[in-house]
Scaffold this motif. Structure first.
Motif, mmCIF file in Angstrom:
data_model
loop_
_atom_site.group_PDB
_atom_site.id
_atom_site.type_symbol
_atom_site.label_atom_id
_atom_site.label_comp_id
_atom_site.label_asym_id
_atom_site.label_seq_id
_atom_site.Cartn_x
_atom_site.Cartn_y
_atom_site.Cartn_z
ATOM 1 N N GLY A 1 0.786 -1.222 0.000
ATOM 2 C CA GLY A 1 0.000 0.000 0.000
ATOM 3 C C GLY A 1 0.826 1.284 0.000
ATOM 4 O O GLY A 1 0.358 2.322 -0.479
ATOM 5 N N LEU A 2 2.054 1.222 0.512
ATOM 6 C CA LEU A 2 2.921 2.403 0.489
ATOM 7 C C LEU A 2 3.012 2.982 -0.927
ATOM 8 O O LEU A 2 2.937 4.197 -1.126
ATOM 9 C CB LEU A 2 4.324 2.027 0.998
ATOM 10 C CG LEU A 2 5.438 3.048 0.753
ATOM 11 C CD1 LEU A 2 5.197 4.326 1.539
ATOM 12 C CD2 LEU A 2 6.790 2.453 1.114
ATOM 13 N N VAL B 1 -0.145 4.836 -2.011
ATOM 14 C CA VAL B 1 -0.251 6.150 -1.377
ATOM 15 C C VAL B 1 0.747 7.121 -2.014
ATOM 16 O O VAL B 1 0.392 8.245 -2.392
ATOM 17 C CB VAL B 1 -0.014 6.031 0.147
ATOM 18 C CG1 VAL B 1 0.045 7.404 0.793
ATOM 19 C CG2 VAL B 1 -1.120 5.185 0.783
ATOM 20 N N HIS C 1 3.836 4.118 7.853
ATOM 21 C CA HIS C 1 2.843 3.262 7.203
ATOM 22 C C HIS C 1 2.710 1.933 7.928
ATOM 23 O O HIS C 1 1.680 1.275 7.834
ATOM 24 C CB HIS C 1 3.196 3.041 5.735
ATOM 25 C CG HIS C 1 3.054 4.279 4.916
ATOM 26 N ND1 HIS C 1 1.932 4.546 4.167
ATOM 27 C CD2 HIS C 1 3.864 5.354 4.785
ATOM 28 C CE1 HIS C 1 2.069 5.726 3.587
ATOM 29 N NE2 HIS C 1 3.241 6.238 3.951
ATOM 30 N N ASN C 2 3.785 1.522 8.566
ATOM 31 C CA ASN C 2 3.712 0.260 9.295
ATOM 32 C C ASN C 2 4.856 0.221 10.300
ATOM 33 O O ASN C 2 6.017 0.092 9.922
ATOM 34 C CB ASN C 2 3.809 -0.927 8.330
ATOM 35 C CG ASN C 2 3.401 -2.223 8.999
ATOM 36 O OD1 ASN C 2 3.490 -2.350 10.228
ATOM 37 N ND2 ASN C 2 2.963 -3.188 8.209
ATOM 38 N N VAL D 1 -1.297 6.478 9.187
ATOM 39 C CA VAL D 1 -2.255 6.427 8.087
ATOM 40 C C VAL D 1 -3.709 6.183 8.498
ATOM 41 O O VAL D 1 -4.553 5.963 7.640
ATOM 42 C CB VAL D 1 -1.780 5.408 7.021
ATOM 43 C CG1 VAL D 1 -0.586 5.980 6.258
ATOM 44 C CG2 VAL D 1 -1.404 4.079 7.662
ATOM 45 N N ASN E 1 -5.785 7.186 4.875
ATOM 46 C CA ASN E 1 -5.533 7.003 3.442
ATOM 47 C C ASN E 1 -6.840 7.032 2.665
ATOM 48 O O ASN E 1 -7.926 6.962 3.244
ATOM 49 C CB ASN E 1 -4.872 5.650 3.186
ATOM 50 C CG ASN E 1 -3.402 5.630 3.563
ATOM 51 O OD1 ASN E 1 -2.757 6.664 3.622
ATOM 52 N ND2 ASN E 1 -2.881 4.444 3.819
ATOM 53 N N ARG F 1 -0.634 -9.532 0.956
ATOM 54 C CA ARG F 1 0.634 -10.134 1.326
ATOM 55 C C ARG F 1 0.293 -11.269 2.295
ATOM 56 O O ARG F 1 -0.582 -11.105 3.166
ATOM 57 C CB ARG F 1 1.526 -9.113 2.049
ATOM 58 C CG ARG F 1 2.008 -7.992 1.167
ATOM 59 C CD ARG F 1 2.987 -7.066 1.889
ATOM 60 N NE ARG F 1 2.334 -6.281 2.908
ATOM 61 C CZ ARG F 1 2.600 -6.349 4.214
ATOM 62 N NH1 ARG F 1 3.520 -7.186 4.671
ATOM 63 N NH2 ARG F 1 1.965 -5.603 5.086
ATOM 64 N N GLN G 1 0.724 -10.526 9.823
ATOM 65 C CA GLN G 1 -0.102 -9.327 10.040
ATOM 66 C C GLN G 1 -1.523 -9.494 9.538
ATOM 67 O O GLN G 1 -2.470 -8.978 10.129
ATOM 68 C CB GLN G 1 0.554 -8.133 9.308
ATOM 69 C CG GLN G 1 -0.288 -6.858 9.317
ATOM 70 C CD GLN G 1 0.276 -5.758 8.401
ATOM 71 O OE1 GLN G 1 1.418 -5.816 7.986
ATOM 72 N NE2 GLN G 1 -0.531 -4.757 8.109
ATOM 73 N N LYS G 2 -1.696 -10.191 8.426
ATOM 74 C CA LYS G 2 -2.955 -10.140 7.706
ATOM 75 C C LYS G 2 -4.027 -11.076 8.255
ATOM 76 O O LYS G 2 -5.143 -11.131 7.723
ATOM 77 C CB LYS G 2 -2.713 -10.395 6.213
ATOM 78 C CG LYS G 2 -1.786 -9.347 5.572
ATOM 79 C CD LYS G 2 -2.420 -7.950 5.554
ATOM 80 C CE LYS G 2 -1.485 -6.895 4.981
ATOM 81 N NZ LYS G 2 -2.102 -5.557 4.918
ATOM 82 N N GLU H 1 -3.625 -3.417 11.473
ATOM 83 C CA GLU H 1 -3.647 -2.843 10.123
ATOM 84 C C GLU H 1 -3.577 -1.333 10.208
ATOM 85 O O GLU H 1 -4.542 -0.671 10.578
ATOM 86 C CB GLU H 1 -4.930 -3.268 9.402
ATOM 87 C CG GLU H 1 -4.910 -3.023 7.900
ATOM 88 C CD GLU H 1 -3.828 -3.823 7.187
ATOM 89 O OE1 GLU H 1 -2.786 -3.221 6.839
ATOM 90 O OE2 GLU H 1 -3.998 -5.048 7.002
ATOM 91 N N PRO H 2 -2.407 -0.764 9.902
ATOM 92 C CA PRO H 2 -2.255 0.696 10.005
ATOM 93 C C PRO H 2 -3.382 1.449 9.294
ATOM 94 O O PRO H 2 -4.009 2.321 9.868
ATOM 95 C CB PRO H 2 -0.894 0.935 9.352
ATOM 96 C CG PRO H 2 -0.133 -0.346 9.644
ATOM 97 C CD PRO H 2 -1.155 -1.439 9.542
ATOM 98 N N CYS H 3 -3.611 1.123 8.040
ATOM 99 C CA CYS H 3 -4.798 1.660 7.368
ATOM 100 C C CYS H 3 -5.503 0.526 6.647
ATOM 101 O O CYS H 3 -6.622 0.166 6.956
ATOM 102 C CB CYS H 3 -4.449 2.776 6.375
ATOM 103 S SG CYS H 3 -5.949 3.370 5.583
ATOM 104 N N GLY H 4 -4.799 -0.043 5.663
ATOM 105 C CA GLY H 4 -5.439 -1.039 4.813
ATOM 106 C C GLY H 4 -6.094 -0.317 3.645
ATOM 107 O O GLY H 4 -6.837 0.649 3.837
ATOM 108 N N LEU H 5 -5.772 -0.776 2.454
ATOM 109 C CA LEU H 5 -6.401 -0.194 1.270
ATOM 110 C C LEU H 5 -7.396 -1.166 0.660
ATOM 111 O O LEU H 5 -8.387 -0.753 0.069
ATOM 112 C CB LEU H 5 -5.324 0.175 0.238
ATOM 113 C CG LEU H 5 -4.342 1.258 0.705
ATOM 114 C CD1 LEU H 5 -3.187 1.397 -0.269
ATOM 115 C CD2 LEU H 5 -5.069 2.587 0.877
HETATM 116 C C1 GLC Z 1 1.317 -0.298 5.121
HETATM 117 C C2 GLC Z 1 0.216 -0.851 6.003
HETATM 118 C C3 GLC Z 1 -1.173 -0.692 5.420
HETATM 119 C C4 GLC Z 1 -1.351 0.680 4.791
HETATM 120 C C5 GLC Z 1 -0.249 0.935 3.803
HETATM 121 C C6 GLC Z 1 -0.374 2.286 3.119
HETATM 122 O O1 GLC Z 1 1.800 -1.216 4.216
HETATM 123 O O2 GLC Z 1 0.448 -2.210 6.320
HETATM 124 O O3 GLC Z 1 -2.137 -0.883 6.427
HETATM 125 O O4 GLC Z 1 -2.614 0.758 4.150
HETATM 126 O O5 GLC Z 1 0.991 0.903 4.444
HETATM 127 O O6 GLC Z 1 -0.370 3.338 4.057
#
Ligand code: GLC
Ligand code: ADP
Length: 484
Positions: free
Chosen positions: A18-19, A22, A168-169, A218, A251, A305, A309-310, A382-386
């Motif tokens: 996801g980085l 973004v 992001h993580n 995020v 995000n 992935r 974590q998932k 999950e910091p954000c998750g897309l």
């Molecule tokens: C990280 C996090 C995910 C987030 C992504 C983009 O990979 O695991 O939760 O959405 O960064 O910020």
């Protein structure tokens, strides 16, 4: 507002997660909101290949003595002006951006990514006479030394450029041996508890958290979670001490990439008003994958992935219950061999209900969101998750664990939230198989009441998920940091 964005990845050129999505979406969103964004990237082969008019801006010497070039041009894929560090000996290697073909981290990762932060700080100091950033916004541990180099340059009367660091993580920290510190070219004072020293080692993540003027992460919920010992990955104390400059900015979805009405990577277009294409996408995917072609089989999708974590252990453990109710699963992912093998084995035993593809495939990912009814994201954290947001956009209702950005984007189909028109998916409050199976049962129950299911799906697809809001929040933060 002139902003230099610093990251290791950028969609569509280089992506492991996801980085990249973004980093690829933010420049255009910030520009639309009145920013002027340039990006700084390591010269991985696909990035160098995309750079138009790549002039060598300058040559410079890395802190450990190696000579590298800095190019400046425009990325054709993004239309953004980019600075790219041209150092093939560091960045052009077989294997991934961080690991070799055997999934081992490159031994010189501290150099490869220190250089990214180092060059960012040089640009902050006026390396490009034609363009002086006011803000350097760096992302994740790969770019986390930028605020450290900038802090020491400021102390030496350099220009006052604000540093923003986005986590992001927190689980990936860029921790290296103490003896690597000498390569970084930072003053000895940085190797301290009040600096980037971390239990006798060096931590790039800690450098970002310690030296940045502003820290963001995020999602608002993750911003709170990382200040607790459970989710702080050993850095919660530092994060609590900096809580006055820490915030969460959720995000969003790049709607030029993720939109079923215009997505060329899916076989049939659809939208809220003309949803028929979604059923056709589902039938086509079932057919292609050898799943039973049944419109009334609830189709669960996973694009992920395959890491701890998932939360995919829950999915594995819940497969029997899923199949007993007539559900199907399509999974696309790559990662830990044990998870890959476990999913492969289950699919081999039930090819009519379970389809598993191990690998990375952008276009198949779009196909899964378009075809599936439910997107599974039961992450432990999950910091954000897309992907849950892509699920919403594509009318594939997310089933998630109430953590981080998942908690901030998904509302459970409980009776009360259905009644109030708030529900858009399914949420497990606790990370247990029982809670996961109950959430799946709610999905089956709602699917059995098709008019109600359709109403929830319409709400999900109509949800505003674009980058405008986050872009405005980042710009406000930049202003604030510059005027401090
Ligand atoms: C990280 C996090 C995910 C987030 C992504 C983009 O990979 O695991 O939760 O959405 O960064 O910020
Ligand atoms: P994370 O960054 O932690 O992996 P996110 O949900 O923020 O999680 O972002 C994951 C991104 O990577 C999404 O764009 C998702 O579609 C994509 N992705 C993950 N695995 C795969 C895969 N095997 N093939 C294609 N895309 C993938």
């Amino acid at each position: 507002m002139k902003v230099l964005q610093v990251s290791a990845e950028i969609f569509p050129l280089l992506k492991t997660g996801g980085l990249a999505d973004v980093a690829g979406a933010l420049p255009a969103a910030l520009n639309a909101a009145g920013g002027e964004v340039r990006v700084l990237l390591p010269g991985f082969a696909p990035i160098l290949a995309d750079l138009q008019g790549p002039e060598v801006l300058t040559e410079l010497t890395a802190p450990w003595g190696e000579r590298v070039s800095l190019r400046c041009g425009r990325l054709a894929a993004l239309g953004t002006v980019a600075y790219v560090i041209d150092a093939p000996q560091l960045y052009c290697r077989p294997g991934g951006p961080y690991e070799d073909q055997h999934r081992q981290p490159y031994r010189d990762n501290h150099r490869r990514f220190a250089l990214l932060g180092f060059v960012a700080a040089q640009l902050a100091r006026g390396l490009d006479v034609d363009w002086q950033p006011q803000v350097v916004h760096s992302h994740d541990w790969h770019a986390a030394l930028a605020p450290a180099y900038m802090a020491f340059s400021r102390a030496a009367q350099g220009p006052d450029v604000a540093s923003i660091f986005t986590v992001h993580n927190l689980a990936y920290q860029g921790v290296f041996a103490a003896h690597d510190f000498a390569d970084l070219g930072l003053p000895q004072a940085a190797f301290s508890v009040d600096g980037l020293e971390y239990h006798g080692q060096i931590s790039f993540m800690k450098a970002g958290l310690f030296y940045a003027d502003r820290i963001t992460t995020v999602s608002p919920t993750y911003a709170r979670e990382i200040q607790t010992p459970e989710q702080g990955c050993g850095l919660d104390g530092l994060l609590r001490s900096r809580s006055d400059v820490l915030s969460g900015i959720l995000n969003a979805v790049d709607e030029s990439v993720w939109n079923p009405a215009v997505d060329r990577l899916i076989p049939f277009a659809y939208d809220v008003r003309k949803p028929a294409g979604k059923a056709r996408c589902k039938a086509a995917l079932q057919q292609t994958l050898g799943l039973a072609v049944q419109s009334d089989a609830l189709l669960f999708g996973v694009v992920s992935r395959l890491t701890e974590q998932k939360g995919l252990h829950l999915v594995l453990a819940g497969l029997d219950a899923m199949m007993a109710r007539g559900g199907q699963l399509v999974l696309l992912g790559t990662g830990e061999p044990a998870l890959e093998n476990a999913f492969r084995a289950r699919a081999a035993a039930h090819p009519e209900a379970l389809s598993v593809r191990i690998g990375y495939d952008e276009s198949f990912a779009h196909g899964i969101f378009a075809a599936s009814d439910v997107t599974l994201v039961p992450s432990r954290f999950e910091p954000c998750g897309l992907t849950q947001m892509y699920g919403l956009k594509y009318g594939s209702l997310p089933l998630v664990h109430r953590v981080g950005g998942l908690a901030d984007t998904v509302v459970d189909s409980s009776l009360e939230d259905l009644a109030e028109g708030l529900a858009n998916g399914f949420v497990l409050d606790v990370f247990t198989l029982d809670a996961f199976e109950r959430a799946m049962r709610r999905a089956f129950a709602l699917f059995a009441r098709r008019p109600e299911w359709n109403r929830v799906r319409v709400r999900a697809m109509r949800q505003a998920l674009g980058w405008e809001r986050a872009a405005a929040q980042y710009l406000a933060l930049y202003q604030d940091a510059c005027s401090a």
